[in-house]
Design a protein around this motif. Structure first.
Motif, short mmCIF file in Angstrom:
data_model
loop_
_atom_site.label_atom_id
_atom_site.label_comp_id
_atom_site.label_asym_id
_atom_site.label_seq_id
_atom_site.Cartn_x
_atom_site.Cartn_y
_atom_site.Cartn_z
N GLN A 143 0.81 -1.22 -0.04
CA GLN A 143 -0.15 -0.05 -0.18
C GLN A 143 0.82 1.34 -0.15
O GLN A 143 0.67 1.97 -0.88
CB GLN A 143 -1.01 0.06 1.24
N LYS A 144 1.88 1.28 0.70
CA LYS A 144 3.01 2.36 0.90
C LYS A 144 3.62 2.66 -0.46
O LYS A 144 3.69 3.84 -0.83
CB LYS A 144 3.97 2.21 1.81
N LEU A 145 4.15 1.50 -1.45
CA LEU A 145 4.69 1.86 -2.44
C LEU A 145 3.82 2.17 -3.58
O LEU A 145 4.14 2.94 -4.43
CB LEU A 145 5.40 0.52 -2.96
N THR A 146 2.50 1.79 -3.72
CA THR A 146 1.54 2.25 -4.59
C THR A 146 1.04 3.51 -4.27
O THR A 146 0.24 4.13 -5.23
CB THR A 146 0.71 1.16 -4.92
N GLN A 147 0.84 3.79 -2.90
CA GLN A 147 0.03 5.07 -2.58
C GLN A 147 1.00 5.90 -1.51
O GLN A 147 1.05 5.45 -0.36
CB GLN A 147 -1.14 4.91 -1.75
N PRO A 148 1.91 6.71 -2.24
CA PRO A 148 3.02 7.13 -1.33
C PRO A 148 2.45 7.97 -0.24
O PRO A 148 2.92 8.13 0.96
CB PRO A 148 3.74 8.07 -2.24
N ASP A 149 1.18 8.42 -0.19
CA ASP A 149 0.59 9.18 0.99
C ASP A 149 -0.05 8.42 1.99
O ASP A 149 -0.67 8.80 3.08
CB ASP A 149 -0.48 10.27 0.29
N PHE A 150 -0.11 7.04 1.82
CA PHE A 150 -0.76 6.00 2.77
C PHE A 150 0.15 6.24 4.34
O PHE A 150 1.32 6.42 4.37
CB PHE A 150 -0.46 4.76 2.37
N ASP A 151 -0.67 6.31 5.13
CA ASP A 151 -0.18 6.57 6.45
C ASP A 151 0.18 5.34 7.11
O ASP A 151 -0.34 4.53 7.85
CB ASP A 151 -1.19 7.24 7.56
N LEU A 152 1.68 5.02 6.96
CA LEU A 152 2.22 3.70 7.30
C LEU A 152 2.50 3.67 8.86
O LEU A 152 2.24 2.67 9.67
CB LEU A 152 3.65 3.63 6.52
N ASP A 153 2.77 5.15 9.30
CA ASP A 153 2.95 5.20 10.59
C ASP A 153 1.81 4.79 11.54
O ASP A 153 1.95 4.08 12.43
CB ASP A 153 3.29 6.47 11.05
N ALA A 154 0.75 5.24 11.17
CA ALA A 154 -0.60 5.10 11.91
C ALA A 154 -1.01 3.52 11.96
O ALA A 154 -1.37 3.10 12.74
CB ALA A 154 -1.86 5.88 11.44
N ALA A 155 -0.73 2.83 10.84
CA ALA A 155 -0.90 1.59 10.58
C ALA A 155 -0.20 0.73 11.34
O ALA A 155 -0.62 -0.19 12.20
CB ALA A 155 -0.74 0.97 9.20
N PHE A 156 1.16 0.83 11.60
CA PHE A 156 2.11 0.31 12.27
C PHE A 156 1.78 0.55 13.68
O PHE A 156 1.81 -0.41 14.91
CB PHE A 156 3.46 0.59 11.88
N GLN A 157 1.40 1.82 14.13
CA GLN A 157 1.00 1.95 15.72
C GLN A 157 -0.10 1.22 15.97
O GLN A 157 -0.26 0.71 16.97
CB GLN A 157 0.67 3.38 15.87
N LEU A 158 -1.25 1.16 15.15
CA LEU A 158 -2.22 0.32 15.65
C LEU A 158 -1.84 -1.30 15.71
O LEU A 158 -2.36 -2.04 16.58
CB LEU A 158 -3.46 0.40 14.37
N LEU A 159 -0.95 -1.56 14.70
CA LEU A 159 -0.47 -3.15 14.65
C LEU A 159 0.09 -3.36 16.23
O LEU A 159 0.03 -4.63 16.52
CB LEU A 159 0.37 -3.29 13.55
N TYR A 160 0.93 -2.32 16.60
CA TYR A 160 1.76 -2.49 17.65
C TYR A 160 0.77 -2.84 18.92
O TYR A 160 0.91 -3.49 19.80
CB TYR A 160 2.49 -1.22 17.78
N GLU A 161 -0.36 -1.78 18.89
CA GLU A 161 -1.48 -1.77 19.96
C GLU A 161 -2.25 -3.28 20.05
O GLU A 161 -2.71 -3.59 21.17
CB GLU A 161 -2.17 -0.64 19.80
N LEU A 162 -2.44 -3.75 18.76
CA LEU A 162 -3.01 -5.08 18.78
C LEU A 162 -2.11 -6.22 19.16
O LEU A 162 -2.87 -7.25 19.90
CB LEU A 162 -3.41 -5.10 17.42
N VAL A 163 -0.93 -6.09 18.99
CA VAL A 163 -0.06 -7.55 18.99
C VAL A 163 0.64 -7.33 20.41
O VAL A 163 0.70 -8.38 21.17
CB VAL A 163 1.05 -7.50 17.95
N GLU A 164 0.81 -6.25 20.95
CA GLU A 164 1.63 -6.32 22.24
C GLU A 164 0.99 -6.62 23.48
O GLU A 164 1.67 -7.37 24.18
CB GLU A 164 2.22 -4.49 22.68
N PRO A 165 -0.40 -6.68 23.55
CA PRO A 165 -0.95 -7.20 24.54
C PRO A 165 -0.93 -8.74 24.60
O PRO A 165 -0.73 -9.40 25.73
CB PRO A 165 -2.48 -6.52 24.65
N ARG A 166 -1.18 -9.27 23.28
CA ARG A 166 -1.03 -10.64 23.20
C ARG A 166 0.42 -11.33 23.46
O ARG A 166 0.66 -12.41 24.47
CB ARG A 166 -1.16 -10.95 21.66
#
Length: 208
Positions: free
Chosen positions: A179-202
């Motif tokens: 998604q980032k490579l095909t859409q340079p404006d894609f918010d990769l930071d927000a996506a990885f932050q949410l991924l961290y919040e989902l994975v870290e508790p587990r």
């Protein structure tokens, strides 16, 4: 054997290794930029500044070179992540590992392009399908090892309990990079932050 002969053999040996590395470096660049079909052996040799004949001395085909390029890049990243596991405190490892993966999208977009190229080739060419599967397996295993380290498990404990989560994370990493490579404006930071919040508790709940 004289010292001059020994020196000459050593020089030839080093040059041989250099030529192979030059071909792999050139192929990494060209295959990522142009794709497999558009890149020729002659062009790879030209960029590597070696004769086309030397290409076939080191590699049987362009297909073999593609696989060597991907394996070498994969092994290098594996060593980087192993170093991260050794240097970063376990309580900070989830955040550090996700940050390093996110940064790779910006630093090495060619790596992801090469992976997508191999996936696509594997779907079209049954002969390359095992190689695409091997790449995915290597990626999953690397992620599973990181999950083990975060959970405080030793390498002897096995990875079976982390295989499913590793597969899901791999799908996220590859998909977010695409998604980032095909859409340079894609918010990769927000996506990885949410991924961290989902994975870290587990991961916290499974700490040993």
């Amino acid at each position: 054997m004289t010292k001059q002969n020994l020196a000459s053999q050593e020089k030839t040996r080093k040059k041989s290794g250099d030529n192979r590395s030059l071909l792999i470096t050139a192929a990494y660049k060209l295959l990522a930029q142009q794709g497999y079909e558009a890149t020729t052996v002659k062009e790879i040799a030209r960029v590597a500044d070696v004769s086309p004949g030397l290409f076939h001395y080191y590699f049987d085909s362009k297909e073999q070179l593609l696989l060597e390029v991907i394996r070498e890049a994969s092994d290098q990243y594996k060593r980087t992540m192993a170093q991260l596991r050794d240097e970063v405190p376990r309580q900070n490892l989830t955040e550090a590992a996700l940050a390093r993966t996110k940064e790779r999208v910006a630093r090495e977009p060619e790596w992801f392009r090469l992976c997508y190229e191999l996936y696509a080739l594997g779907m079209r060419n049954p002969g390359l399908l095992p190689a695409a599967g091997e790449l995915l397996e290597r990626k999953r295993n690397g992620i599973a090892k990181m999950l083990q380290a975060i959970a405080g498990e030793s390498s002897e404990d096995g990875q079976s309990s982390w295989d499913a989560l590793a597969a899901l994370l791999l799908a996220c990493f590859d998909g977010l990079a695409l998604q980032k490579l095909t859409q340079p404006d894609f918010d990769l930071d927000a996506a990885f932050q949410l991924l961290y919040e989902l994975v870290e508790p587990r991961l916290k709940s499974n700490e040993g």
